[in-house]
Design an enzyme around this catalytic site. Structure first.
Site, PDB file in Angstrom:
ATOM      1  N   GLY A  43     -56.017 -11.238 -25.162  1.00 50.18           N
ATOM      2  CA  GLY A  43     -56.078 -12.135 -26.300  1.00 50.18           C
ATOM      3  C   GLY A  43     -56.757 -11.661 -27.369  1.00 50.18           C
ATOM      4  O   GLY A  43     -57.596 -10.917 -27.315  1.00 50.18           O
ATOM      5  N   GLN A  48     -61.991 -12.477 -34.832  1.00 53.26           N
ATOM      6  CA  GLN A  48     -62.207 -11.279 -34.336  1.00 53.26           C
ATOM      7  C   GLN A  48     -61.641 -10.112 -35.220  1.00 53.26           C
ATOM      8  O   GLN A  48     -62.155  -8.863 -35.266  1.00 53.26           O
ATOM      9  CB  GLN A  48     -61.681 -10.952 -33.027  1.00 53.26           C
ATOM     10  CG  GLN A  48     -62.375 -11.701 -31.888  1.00 53.26           C
ATOM     11  CD  GLN A  48     -61.757 -11.374 -30.594  1.00 53.26           C
ATOM     12  OE1 GLN A  48     -61.008 -12.175 -30.215  1.00 53.26           O
ATOM     13  NE2 GLN A  48     -62.399 -10.205 -29.789  1.00 53.26           N
ATOM     14  N   CYS A  88     -64.697  -8.762 -23.600  1.00 52.30           N
ATOM     15  CA  CYS A  88     -64.477  -9.254 -24.950  1.00 52.30           C
ATOM     16  C   CYS A  88     -64.377  -7.776 -25.852  1.00 52.30           C
ATOM     17  O   CYS A  88     -65.113  -6.985 -25.613  1.00 52.30           O
ATOM     18  CB  CYS A  88     -65.358 -10.164 -25.626  1.00 52.30           C
ATOM     19  SG  CYS A  88     -64.979 -10.606 -27.435  1.00 52.30           S
ATOM     20  N   LEU A  89     -63.102  -7.877 -26.649  1.00 49.73           N
ATOM     21  CA  LEU A  89     -62.947  -6.741 -27.419  1.00 49.73           C
ATOM     22  C   LEU A  89     -63.903  -6.523 -28.383  1.00 49.73           C
ATOM     23  O   LEU A  89     -64.068  -5.484 -28.938  1.00 49.73           O
ATOM     24  CB  LEU A  89     -61.570  -6.914 -28.024  1.00 49.73           C
ATOM     25  CG  LEU A  89     -60.122  -6.655 -26.985  1.00 49.73           C
ATOM     26  CD1 LEU A  89     -58.984  -6.982 -28.111  1.00 49.73           C
ATOM     27  CD2 LEU A  89     -60.192  -5.437 -26.310  1.00 49.73           C
ATOM     28  N   HIS A 130     -61.870 -18.758 -23.442  1.00 47.50           N
ATOM     29  CA  HIS A 130     -62.414 -17.583 -24.181  1.00 47.50           C
ATOM     30  C   HIS A 130     -62.033 -17.560 -25.987  1.00 47.50           C
ATOM     31  O   HIS A 130     -63.113 -17.454 -26.712  1.00 47.50           O
ATOM     32  CB  HIS A 130     -62.119 -16.332 -23.628  1.00 47.50           C
ATOM     33  CG  HIS A 130     -62.895 -14.992 -24.170  1.00 47.50           C
ATOM     34  ND1 HIS A 130     -63.638 -14.510 -23.385  1.00 47.50           N
ATOM     35  CD2 HIS A 130     -62.583 -14.428 -25.216  1.00 47.50           C
ATOM     36  CE1 HIS A 130     -64.171 -13.382 -24.036  1.00 47.50           C
ATOM     37  NE2 HIS A 130     -63.472 -13.253 -25.331  1.00 47.50           N
ATOM     38  N   GLU A 131     -61.056 -17.715 -26.088  1.00 44.20           N
ATOM     39  CA  GLU A 131     -60.287 -17.699 -27.334  1.00 44.20           C
ATOM     40  C   GLU A 131     -60.708 -19.131 -27.927  1.00 44.20           C
ATOM     41  O   GLU A 131     -60.974 -19.088 -29.218  1.00 44.20           O
ATOM     42  CB  GLU A 131     -58.887 -17.484 -27.298  1.00 44.20           C
ATOM     43  CG  GLU A 131     -58.181 -16.284 -26.591  1.00 44.20           C
ATOM     44  CD  GLU A 131     -58.989 -15.035 -27.320  1.00 44.20           C
ATOM     45  OE1 GLU A 131     -59.621 -14.795 -28.336  1.00 44.20           O
ATOM     46  OE2 GLU A 131     -59.037 -13.950 -26.185  1.00 44.20           O
ATOM     47  N   HIS A 134     -64.201 -18.476 -29.330  1.00 43.64           N
ATOM     48  CA  HIS A 134     -64.147 -17.679 -30.592  1.00 43.64           C
ATOM     49  C   HIS A 134     -63.799 -18.466 -31.724  1.00 43.64           C
ATOM     50  O   HIS A 134     -64.718 -18.155 -32.798  1.00 43.64           O
ATOM     51  CB  HIS A 134     -62.907 -16.631 -30.652  1.00 43.64           C
ATOM     52  CG  HIS A 134     -63.518 -15.273 -29.974  1.00 43.64           C
ATOM     53  ND1 HIS A 134     -64.484 -14.604 -30.152  1.00 43.64           N
ATOM     54  CD2 HIS A 134     -62.744 -14.761 -28.716  1.00 43.64           C
ATOM     55  CE1 HIS A 134     -64.592 -13.393 -29.325  1.00 43.64           C
ATOM     56  NE2 HIS A 134     -63.551 -13.557 -28.440  1.00 43.64           N
TER      57      HIS A 134
HETATM   58 ZN    ZN Z   1     -63.265 -12.181 -26.979  1.00 41.42          ZN
END
Ligand code: ZN
Length: 169
Positions: A43, A48, A88-89, A130-131, A134
């Site tokens: 995702g 991000q 998380c990226l 999670h998204e 963000h």
């Molecule tokens: Zn993330």
């Protein structure tokens, strides 16, 4: 596109809703998928990659049939409770257990502006939450318990130092 890393202040932004699904936004979304695949994520939210748009993309299948775009997403319902490992990226090299709802119901617009709804359980429920976080400027590290947070401190400090060094130049 570059994935912004903690503690980049852009990650703390609460994004603006999308008013019009322009050609530019569609290109941005296509690039978000490429960036997500390159980073081996499931995702990716617009914040991000430095886009101030209420959009996230995900693909839990790994082949193109699993691609989903969520524009102006809203959480309709949430229930249950599950505590699982998450990463998380934007917080590379760090994983922690996070408590989240076990089932969610989300409403959004697709890439053509058509409304749709999804109900997610397990990993899907976790990724959706999670998204959504963000897009509100929240990171998973904000949601861990105090004992876990102590364990994360040294890695977060490393990321802060790396960010500081990159931005001094
Ligand atoms: Zn993330």
């Amino acid at each position: 596109m570059r994935v912004l890393a903690y503690p980049d202040p852009f990650l703390r932004r609460k994004v603006n809703p999308v008013k019009e699904i322009s050609g530019q936004l569609r290109e941005g979304i296509a690039e978000m998928f490429l960036t997500m695949y390159e980073a081996k994520g499931v995702g990716l939210a617009a914040t991000q990659v430095g886009l101030d748009e209420a959009v996230f993309v995900l693909n839990l299948k790994g082949d193109p049939s699993g691609e989903q775009v969520f524009i102006n997403p809203e959480l309709v319902a949430i229930d249950g409770d599950r505590c699982e490992i998450e990463g998380c990226l934007s917080v590379p090299g760090l994983e922690a257990k996070v408590r989240r709802g076990a089932h969610v119901h989300v409403r959004a617009l697709d890439i053509d502006g058509n409304p749709f709804e999804v109900e997610g359980a397990d990993l899907m429920a976790r990724v959706l939450q999670h998204e959504l976080d963000h897009l509100a400027g929240t990171l998973f590290i904000d949601k861990v318990g105090p004992a876990t947070r102590i364990g994360l401190r040294s890695r977060l400090k490393e990321l802060e130092e790396r960010y500081g060094a990159l931005n001094e130049r």
